[in-house]
Motif scaffolding. Structure first.
Motif, PDB file in Angstrom:
ATOM      1  N   SER A 126      43.926  32.392  31.368  1.00 14.98           N
ATOM      2  CA  SER A 126      43.533  31.562  32.513  1.00 14.98           C
ATOM      3  C   SER A 126      42.083  31.088  32.464  1.00 14.98           C
ATOM      4  O   SER A 126      41.727  30.120  33.120  1.00 14.98           O
ATOM      5  CB  SER A 126      43.788  32.303  33.831  1.00 14.98           C
ATOM      6  N   MET A 127      41.241  31.758  31.681  1.00 19.35           N
ATOM      7  CA  MET A 127      39.829  31.354  31.598  1.00 19.35           C
ATOM      8  C   MET A 127      39.476  30.726  30.255  1.00 19.35           C
ATOM      9  O   MET A 127      38.308  30.649  29.889  1.00 19.35           O
ATOM     10  CB  MET A 127      38.925  32.549  31.880  1.00 19.35           C
TER      11      MET A 127
ATOM     12  N   ALA B  23      41.345  39.913  38.846  1.00 17.10           N
ATOM     13  CA  ALA B  23      41.336  38.660  38.085  1.00 17.10           C
ATOM     14  C   ALA B  23      39.887  38.238  37.929  1.00 17.10           C
ATOM     15  O   ALA B  23      39.025  38.615  38.745  1.00 17.10           O
ATOM     16  CB  ALA B  23      42.133  37.586  38.823  1.00 17.10           C
ATOM     17  N   THR B  24      39.614  37.483  36.899  1.00 18.16           N
ATOM     18  CA  THR B  24      38.274  36.944  36.676  1.00 18.16           C
ATOM     19  C   THR B  24      38.395  35.436  36.618  1.00 18.16           C
ATOM     20  O   THR B  24      38.952  34.897  35.650  1.00 18.16           O
ATOM     21  CB  THR B  24      37.669  37.516  35.364  1.00 18.16           C
ATOM     22  N   HIS B  25      37.925  34.765  37.658  1.00  6.37           N
ATOM     23  CA  HIS B  25      38.025  33.305  37.757  1.00  6.37           C
ATOM     24  C   HIS B  25      36.710  32.714  38.259  1.00  6.37           C
ATOM     25  O   HIS B  25      35.855  33.433  38.776  1.00  6.37           O
ATOM     26  CB  HIS B  25      39.165  32.901  38.704  1.00  6.37           C
TER      27      HIS B  25
ATOM     28  N   GLN C  13      39.367  29.508  40.749  1.00 10.40           N
ATOM     29  CA  GLN C  13      40.364  28.892  39.866  1.00 10.40           C
ATOM     30  C   GLN C  13      40.029  29.250  38.427  1.00 10.40           C
ATOM     31  O   GLN C  13      38.858  29.265  38.037  1.00 10.40           O
ATOM     32  CB  GLN C  13      40.341  27.363  40.042  1.00 10.40           C
ATOM     33  N   GLY C  14      41.043  29.568  37.651  1.00  2.26           N
ATOM     34  CA  GLY C  14      40.846  29.795  36.222  1.00  2.26           C
ATOM     35  C   GLY C  14      40.524  28.473  35.539  1.00  2.26           C
ATOM     36  O   GLY C  14      41.076  27.431  35.910  1.00  2.26           O
ATOM     37  N   ASP C  15      39.642  28.491  34.562  1.00  2.00           N
ATOM     38  CA  ASP C  15      39.249  27.254  33.868  1.00  2.00           C
ATOM     39  C   ASP C  15      40.443  26.537  33.258  1.00  2.00           C
ATOM     40  O   ASP C  15      40.450  25.310  33.154  1.00  2.00           O
ATOM     41  CB  ASP C  15      38.221  27.561  32.771  1.00  2.00           C
TER      42      ASP C  15
ATOM     43  N   ASN D  80      43.561  26.759  34.437  1.00  2.00           N
ATOM     44  CA  ASN D  80      44.599  26.536  35.452  1.00  2.00           C
ATOM     45  C   ASN D  80      44.457  25.147  36.081  1.00  2.00           C
ATOM     46  O   ASN D  80      43.342  24.643  36.240  1.00  2.00           O
ATOM     47  CB  ASN D  80      44.545  27.610  36.536  1.00  2.00           C
TER      48      ASN D  80
ATOM     49  N   ASP E 242      43.429  29.199  42.978  1.00  9.78           N
ATOM     50  CA  ASP E 242      44.186  30.392  43.357  1.00  9.78           C
ATOM     51  C   ASP E 242      44.679  30.227  44.798  1.00  9.78           C
ATOM     52  O   ASP E 242      44.020  29.579  45.629  1.00  9.78           O
ATOM     53  CB  ASP E 242      43.308  31.641  43.223  1.00  9.78           C
TER      54      ASP E 242
END
Length: 197
Positions: free
Chosen positions: A53-54, A92-94, A113-115, A117, A121
Motif C-alpha cells: 500500500s505504500m 497500518a502505515t499510511h 491513504q497509502g501511496d 491506494n 482509508d
C-alpha cells in the motif's frame, strides 16, 4: 626468493579477510544501532512493511522506524503508523492527506491513504490510535525483522553480537601475535656478515 611469494600472498589474503571481517562487523553493529538502540533511545520502534500500500516509498520488506509524535507535530504529507481500529493491535502505515477537527469534541482527525491506494482509508484516524510518525526506513531489512520473532530475537541478537565481538577480538589478537612473532624472529636473526669478516 621462492618462499617469499607464497608467504606474501598469504599475508595479503589474511589482510583482505581481516578487512572484510571488520567491515561486516561494522555494518552489523551499525544496523543493530539503527534498528534497536536508536529507536529505543527515543521511545520508538521498528516495524516491517508487509503490504504494497505504500509503494514505491516503502515497498514490502522495508523496515520503518517510528517515533512517538503528538497530534500537533503531524501534518499533511507525514507518514504515520496507527491502529486500524482503536484498541486493536493491528497497525497500518499510511500518509496523512488531510487534517480536520471534530466539531463536537474539537479533537483533530487525520485522513490517511497509502501511496499506492486509489482512495483514502475509510475512517479518519483519531490521536489515540496513533503509534508514531515514520522517522526513517531501511530497505529489505523488514524481511529479516519479520523472520526473527520476539522470542527468537531475545536470544539471537545478543548471541550473534557476542559471537561477532569474540571473532573480532580473535582476529585482532591473532594479528598482534603475528606481528610480535615477526619482530622476535627479526631480532633473533643473526646480523649479516660483511665481506671483510
Amino acid at each position: 626468493m621462492g618462499t617469499e611469494s607464497p608467504r606474501r600472498a598469504r599475508e595479503v589474503l589474511r589482510t583482505l579477510l581481516n578487512g572484510l571481517s571488520l567491515g561486516v562487523l561494522l555494518i552489523i553493529v551499525a544496523l543493530g544501532a539503527l534498528t534497536i538502540v536508536v529507536p529505543a533511545a527515543v521511545g520508538g520502534m521498528p516495524l516491517s512493511v508487509l503490504t504494497g500500500s505504500m509503494r514505491p516509498t516503502y515497498p514490502p520488506g522495508t523496515l520503518v522506524v517510528i517515533k512517538p509524535a503528538a497530534p500537533e507535530e503531524i501534518g499533511v504529507g507525514d507518514v504515520i503508523t496507527f491502529q486500524i481500529e482503536s484498541g486493536n493491535p493491528a497497525v497500518a502505515t499510511h500518509r496523512v492527506i488531510a487534517r480536520s477537527t471534530d466539531s463536537g469534541t474539537g479533537e483533530v482527525r487525520f485522513t490517511t491513504q497509502g501511496d499506492a491506494n486509489n482512495t483514502p482509508d475509510a475512517e479518519p484516524v483519531q490521536p489515540v490510535q496513533i503509534r508514531g510518525k515514520v522517522w526513517y526506513a531501511i530497505p529489505y531489512l523488514g524481511w529479516a525483522n519479520q523472520a526473527i520473532d520476539g522470542s527468537t530475537r531475545n536470544w539471537a541478537v545478543p548471541t550473534l553480537t557476542g559471537a561477532l565481538f569474540v571473532y573480532a577480538a580473535w582476529t585482532v589478537g591473532s594479528g598482534l601475535r603475528e606481528r610480535r612473532q615477526k619482530k622476535r624472529t627479526a631480532e633473533e636473526a643473526p646480523a649479516p656478515r660483511s665481506e671483510g669478516d
